[in-house]
Design an enzyme around this catalytic site. Structure first.
Site, mmCIF file in Angstrom:
data_model
loop_
_atom_site.group_PDB
_atom_site.id
_atom_site.type_symbol
_atom_site.label_atom_id
_atom_site.label_comp_id
_atom_site.label_asym_id
_atom_site.label_seq_id
_atom_site.Cartn_x
_atom_site.Cartn_y
_atom_site.Cartn_z
ATOM 1 N N ARG A 172 -54.659 -12.250 -34.412
ATOM 2 C CA ARG A 172 -54.611 -12.069 -33.323
ATOM 3 C C ARG A 172 -56.008 -12.385 -33.101
ATOM 4 N NH1 ARG A 172 -50.304 -8.314 -31.003
ATOM 5 N NH2 ARG A 172 -51.965 -6.931 -31.862
ATOM 6 N N ASP A 248 -47.329 0.707 -24.266
ATOM 7 C CA ASP A 248 -48.382 0.196 -25.657
ATOM 8 C C ASP A 248 -48.294 -1.128 -25.984
ATOM 9 O OD1 ASP A 248 -45.449 0.902 -26.219
ATOM 10 O OD2 ASP A 248 -46.242 0.036 -27.992
#
Ligand code: AMP
Ligand code: MG
Length: 486
Positions: A172, A248
């Site tokens: 990512r 989160d």
């Protein structure tokens, strides 16, 4: 050297992270590599696709200059504070400066246990890796701020969920992986020194403009709120449901992050949700803005000690800034939907027209993407039949169409057509197609992944060879629920 790492996060105090090492699968293979993104990151795509690249992107080899770490954070999950989360199945390899001078994190996800893994194995099944690659790249192609996919790897090893499944590692890329709940880590520990260091790091890296403001932390709050308001409006305009908007899973950078049980809806309904763990529909389509606002309130709370030492004063200052979310969001949403029907405004009258269409879509279970696509086609060709057929040619839709047409007479025809073409995608990652690519990947057939990826690359273009990806699922293909697969 393959990567020109220039790491900054690891220079922060030790309280911000734990050093880690990736797990090394024996015989990984690539599912796909994002060559375009590699070039943006000033990496050599051929080298990345080589055995040496595979060794790095599967975790077998730590590249020169990498300083792998797991970030510490906590967050509110489904409304409840979890004081310790952190990267439990991800690690930050390092940072690079891309072609545009932007600092980007390179992270491996599914690369083994870290000190934050709690009971988990730190691994990822291949399904979520394939999903995240396809959906995040689709979002990028749609113009939605998002983390990016550099590579997907099949590890050749099994991970144990409800049933054993092939494992995967996802690479990512993000402007940063700092979540809006990051500051909470220090706020709940009343560690104001580290809290300030973190906020300063975020300002320096992501919001340099606010550094010169008289009240930089208040300005930071305002800027984060603005980016989130725009982001959620964009999600809404494409029928995207994130599915697990815990604090989160909201990035301070304003990039969409953590593609777990996410989905683009087919038939429209404001209460639509797919996530198998979201029993109450907390993160349903129509709740996304209020959930973002709730998350941002938690973010604001953590910044209070930096805004003013006197809590009362800090609250007085933060409250109106937080309150701006609703106005910013409502305006952004109206603008997005008005554009989808060819109008360039955030006027409430125009928004009423778009909203009436949404109401009709809900009543008639119309497909979200096709509705706007066929509306665009009707403006292109004058043929209204495909659009009307989505509503069973109901008289209410006929009158809506007339009202819309009469409003359109005030616009330049070509300009409004361009607006519609540029905001109403032809191809989105429909759940059944993503599922098809996942199931094939489990059989080591990555072709459906590549074909879908190619179809999603130019979502606003009419390309007959990808026509099959435009259509909604047949009844037997409908995906009812999505899973995060953790
Ligand atoms: P998510 O719901 O995916 O945002 O994850 C929430 C938290 O659980 C994060 O701290 C993750 O790092 C952690 N987590 C999720 N899956 C795993 C896993 N397989 N092993 C260890 N930690 C995990
Ligand atoms: Mg997460």
């Amino acid at each position: 050297m393959m990567f020109n790492f220039d790491n900054s996060y690891i220079r922060l105090p030790a309280a911000f992270y734990e050093p880690v090492r990736p797990a090394a699968p024996e015989q990984p293979v690539f599912v796909g590599v994002n060559r375009d993104l590699a070039e943006t990151l000033r990496l050599d795509p051929d080298q990345l696709e080589s055995q040496a690249g595979l060794d790095i992107l599967s975790g077998r080899q730590i590249p020169e200059g990498a300083e792998p770490l797991a970030m510490a954070y906590c967050g509110h999950q489904f409304g409840n504070l979890v004081p310790q989360l952190g990267d439990g199945r991800a690690l930050l390899l390092g940072e690079v400066i891309d072609r545009d001078g932007i600092r980007r994190d390179i992270q491996l996800k599914g690369s083994g246990r870290t000190p934050f893994s709690r009971g988990g194995d730190g691994l990822s099944a291949l399904g979520p890796v394939v999903r995240e690659f396809l959906v995040s790249e689709a979002m990028a192609a749609l113009g939605v701020p998002t983390t990016r996919a550099l590579a997907a790897v099949s590890t050749g090893e099994m991970v144990f969920r409800e049933i054993p499944q092939p494992g995967g590692v996802f690479t990512r890329v993000a402007k940063s992986h700092i979540r809006v709940s990051f500051s909470q880590w220090f706020a709940i520990r009343e560690d104001h020194l580290h809290l300030k260091q973190l906020a300063d790091y975020v300002i320096d890296r992501l919001y340099p403009d606010v550094a010169n403001e008289k009240e930089p932390y208040l300005a930071l709050l305002g800027s984060v709120i603005k980016r989130q308001a725009n982001l959620i409006a964009q999600w809404m305009s494409f029928g995207f449901i994130h599915g697990v908007m815990n604090t989160d899973n909201m990035n301070v950078s304003g990039e969409t992050i953590d593609y777990g049980p996410c989905a683009f809806m087919d038939t429209y309904h404001p209460h639509k949700k797919f996530s198998s763990i979201d029993h109450g529909g907390r993160y349903a389509y129509g709740n996304q803005a209020s959930m973002a606002h709730w998350n941002l309130a938690r973010f604001a709370e953590t910044l209070l000690p930096l805004i003013d030492l006197k809590q009362e004063t800090a609250i007085e200052k933060a409250t109106p800034v937080l309150g701006e979310f609703s106005t910013l969001y409502t305006e952004a949403l109206a603008r997005r939907f008005n554009t989808k029907i060819g109008l360039d405004s955030f006027s409430q009258d125009d928004w009423q027209i778009a909203q009436s269409l949404l109401n009709l879509m809900a009543d008639h279970k119309a497909d979200f993407t096709l509705t706007f696509r066929y509306l665009t086609k009707s403006a292109e060709t004058g043929n209204t039949a495909p659009f009307m057929s989505l509503f069973g040619h109901a008289p209410q839709v006929m009158s809506w169409f007339e009202e819309w047409q009469s409003r359109l007479t005030q616009e330049n025809k070509q300009t409004s057509l361009d607006r519609m073409r540029g905001s109403n995608p032809v191809v989105i990652p429909r759940n059944h197609r993503v599922e098809e690519a996942i199931q094939a990947a489990y059989r080591h057939d990555f072709q459906p992944f590549h074909t879908l990826r190619e179809a999603l690359r130019l979502p606003f273009e009419d390309r007959p060879q990808y026509e099959a990806f435009e259509t909604p699922p047949k009844p037997e293909e409908v995906v009812q629920a999505t899973f995060c697969g953790t």
